[in-house]
Design a protein around this motif. Structure first.
Motif, PDB file in Angstrom:
ATOM      1  N   ALA A   1      -7.339  -1.342   1.066  1.00  0.00           N
ATOM      2  CA  ALA A   1      -6.926  -0.912   2.406  1.00  0.00           C
ATOM      3  C   ALA A   1      -6.575  -2.087   3.312  1.00  0.00           C
ATOM      4  O   ALA A   1      -6.282  -1.891   4.496  1.00  0.00           O
ATOM      5  CB  ALA A   1      -8.038  -0.079   3.047  1.00  0.00           C
TER       6      ALA A   1
ATOM      7  N   VAL B   1       0.848   4.761   6.139  1.00  0.00           N
ATOM      8  CA  VAL B   1      -0.522   5.017   6.593  1.00  0.00           C
ATOM      9  C   VAL B   1      -0.616   5.112   8.115  1.00  0.00           C
ATOM     10  O   VAL B   1      -1.524   5.749   8.649  1.00  0.00           O
ATOM     11  CB  VAL B   1      -1.459   3.899   6.066  1.00  0.00           C
ATOM     12  N   ARG B   2       0.317   4.528   8.812  1.00  0.00           N
ATOM     13  CA  ARG B   2       0.195   4.405  10.273  1.00  0.00           C
ATOM     14  C   ARG B   2       0.086   5.745  10.975  1.00  0.00           C
ATOM     15  O   ARG B   2      -0.694   5.901  11.924  1.00  0.00           O
ATOM     16  CB  ARG B   2       1.390   3.623  10.829  1.00  0.00           C
TER      17      ARG B   2
ATOM     18  N   SER C   1      -3.691  -0.632   5.415  1.00  0.00           N
ATOM     19  CA  SER C   1      -3.697  -0.093   6.769  1.00  0.00           C
ATOM     20  C   SER C   1      -2.506  -0.585   7.583  1.00  0.00           C
ATOM     21  O   SER C   1      -2.244  -0.081   8.671  1.00  0.00           O
ATOM     22  CB  SER C   1      -5.004  -0.472   7.478  1.00  0.00           C
TER      23      SER C   1
ATOM     24  N   ALA D   1      -8.295   3.542   6.255  1.00  0.00           N
ATOM     25  CA  ALA D   1      -7.006   3.302   6.911  1.00  0.00           C
ATOM     26  C   ALA D   1      -7.135   3.267   8.427  1.00  0.00           C
ATOM     27  O   ALA D   1      -6.367   2.580   9.107  1.00  0.00           O
ATOM     28  CB  ALA D   1      -6.007   4.384   6.497  1.00  0.00           C
TER      29      ALA D   1
ATOM     30  N   ARG E   1      -3.385   7.128  10.393  1.00  0.00           N
ATOM     31  CA  ARG E   1      -4.315   6.248  11.123  1.00  0.00           C
ATOM     32  C   ARG E   1      -4.322   6.601  12.609  1.00  0.00           C
ATOM     33  O   ARG E   1      -5.391   6.766  13.222  1.00  0.00           O
ATOM     34  CB  ARG E   1      -3.893   4.794  10.909  1.00  0.00           C
TER      35      ARG E   1
END
Length: 465
Positions: free
Chosen positions: A302, A180-181, A175, A277, A184
């Motif tokens: 994660a 992934v940001r 995460s 995430a 997310r």
């Protein structure tokens, strides 16, 4: 080797409906098929063809649902098949072993156990003892499951080997990673979670999974930490969003909370990683003796700090206060409040725990490691076959195996098998299939009755996929 993998009757493979066992097999197949000729026998599904060859793996699908019917279909398949399998790998169903052994007396049989399926309420002790005798190896998903088998059948001890599951490290990315940001941020914005500390529960909604304990802990937690949100990811059963008394009770509890609560229902397997995430802390509330829930591997991948119950095999992947925290009294809401408050008050420690968990996943819980462990078992049995053949020749038995010649005529035999399998399916159409679906209800009075039954249901063994 020519290998037959027999799945359970509950869910299809590939895992389009989810399932820990199905995910386990699917994660291992890409590498296993490079080394061996693989046929997968599993339950049928309206979204999948009854026969197909995909990525060099042959899939045969027959009617499942009820074990007795499925076992009959497995028997019919083996009777119809002209294949000779060097090794048959059965997943989580010891009640299939005796029937399979009778039809494949020369095959090596491996049994993979993901649940307490050797308990007397699951299998007659005499049948269980026979299954233990007739398999060559028993792989377990945790040391806890191995011990439950050994306690009941001490003679199983030399055949037992624990192989922990694995996780797709690319899908369940950290995460904290750049890739992934964006996702997310988008998911949190969509569900009004921006700026919140998100607590994630992922699993079936049933009394033995205990999500109600976490929900009942939230009011006390918010006295000190009001900037939290709760995501409840799961449903009654895989691909089943029907309502039960317990789920209605959970929803009623959640509706009274003073924080944002997202109840996702069933999430398809290819989307589960998104919610990991989007979250900050993962909580497993299992009240029963959990074999070892695969959500722990996903949380580690994660990079989420974990709070999980000291039930069954869960603790085997926890290094206390390094990648997670163990709840010793799972029914105690106060203990969940204590551990959640600790992580929320110490975000730096939580981040370090999550990152250490990711490191453990990369080191110990990759699919490559799982496959290598499985292959080592298969190859051990293959070498034993070779040694047995050499011993037979030494004693004057010069009869040669016909396996190689049979493999050369696979195409013709498969056509014959196709016709035989079609006959089996026609027979199944005439069979009345038993169903055990629970009646749906939205009556809140009935839901509240479930509250009084929770304690007696806590240790009822959960469904196995």
């Amino acid at each position: 080797m020519n290998v037959l993998i027999i799945c359970t009757e509950k869910l299809p493979l590939p895992p389009i409906r989810g399932g820990a066992i199905q995910t386990y097999i699917d994660g291992a197949l890409p590498t296993l098929q490079k080394r061996h000729q693989i046929t997968v026998l599993g339950r049928s599904d309206k979204s999948l063809p009854n026969e197909e060859t995909k990525n060099n793996v042959r899939y045969i699908r027959v009617e499942g649902g009820v074990l007795e019917n499925y076992r009959e279909n497995v028997v019919d398949f083996l009777k119809a098949s002209s294949e000779k399998y060097d090794l048959i790998h059965i997943f989580n169903r010891p009640r299939l072993v005796n029937a399979v052994r009778e039809l494949a007396p020369e095959s090596k049989i491996v049994l993979s156990m993901h649940n307490d399926m050797f308990k007397p309420e699951k299998i007659d002790p005499e049948e269980g003892a026979s299954a233990v005798k007739k398999v060559d190896k028993i792989i377990t998903i945790s040391n806890y499951i191995a011990k439950t088998i050994e306690d009941l059948f001490p003679e199983a001890s030399p055949k037992l080997q624990t192989i922990y599951s694995g996780v797709d490290l690319d899908r369940f990315a950290s995460s904290y990673s750049v890739n992934v940001r964006k996702m997310r941020k988008s998911l949190r914005k969509e569900h009004n979670l921006t700026g919140k500390k998100v607590i994630l529960y992922a699993g079936r909604l049933s009394p033995n999974k205990g999500i109600d304990v976490l929900i009942r802990a939230i009011p006390e937690l918010t006295k000190k930490h009001d900037n939290v949100a709760l995501v409840i990811m799961g449903s009654k059963w895989f691909s089943d969003n029907s309502l039960t008394d317990y789920i209605a009770y959970v929803r009623a509890l959640a509706d009274r909370l003073p924080i944002q609560v997202v109840q996702t229902g069933f999430v398809s397997p290819d989307k589960i990683q998104d919610w990991f995430a989007a979250s900050d802390i993962f909580v497993c509330t299992s009240q029963w003796q959990e074999p070892l829930a695969r959500v722990h591997y996903e949380a580690m991948a994660a990079a989420l700090p974990m709070i999980t119950t000291d039930r069954g095999g869960n603790k085997e992947v926890i290094e206390p206060y390094k990648n997670g925290i163990l709840v010793e009294n799972p029914e105690d809401t106060g203990e969940f409040v204590k551990h959640l408050s600790y992580l929320l008050s110490n975000p730096k420690i939580g981040k370090e725990m999550g990152e250490y968990g990711r490191t453990l996943a990369e080191k110990n819980y990759t699919w490559d490691r799982v496959v290598n462990d499985i292959l080592s078992v298969w190859e051990e049995l293959e070498n034993k076959n070779v040694q047995d053949d050499e011993n037979m020749n030494t004693h004057g038995n010069f009869e040669q195996s016909s396996h190689e010649n049979e493999r050369k005529s696979i195409t013709g035999r498969k056509l014959l098998e196709s016709r035989r399998l079609q006959a089996i399916r026609e027979k199944n159409k005439a069979r009345n299939k038993n169903t055990n679906d629970e009646n749906q209800t939205s009556n809140e009075d009935k839901c509240k009755k479930g509250t009084r039954k929770l304690k007696e249901n806590r240790n009822v063994e959960g469904k196995s996929d």
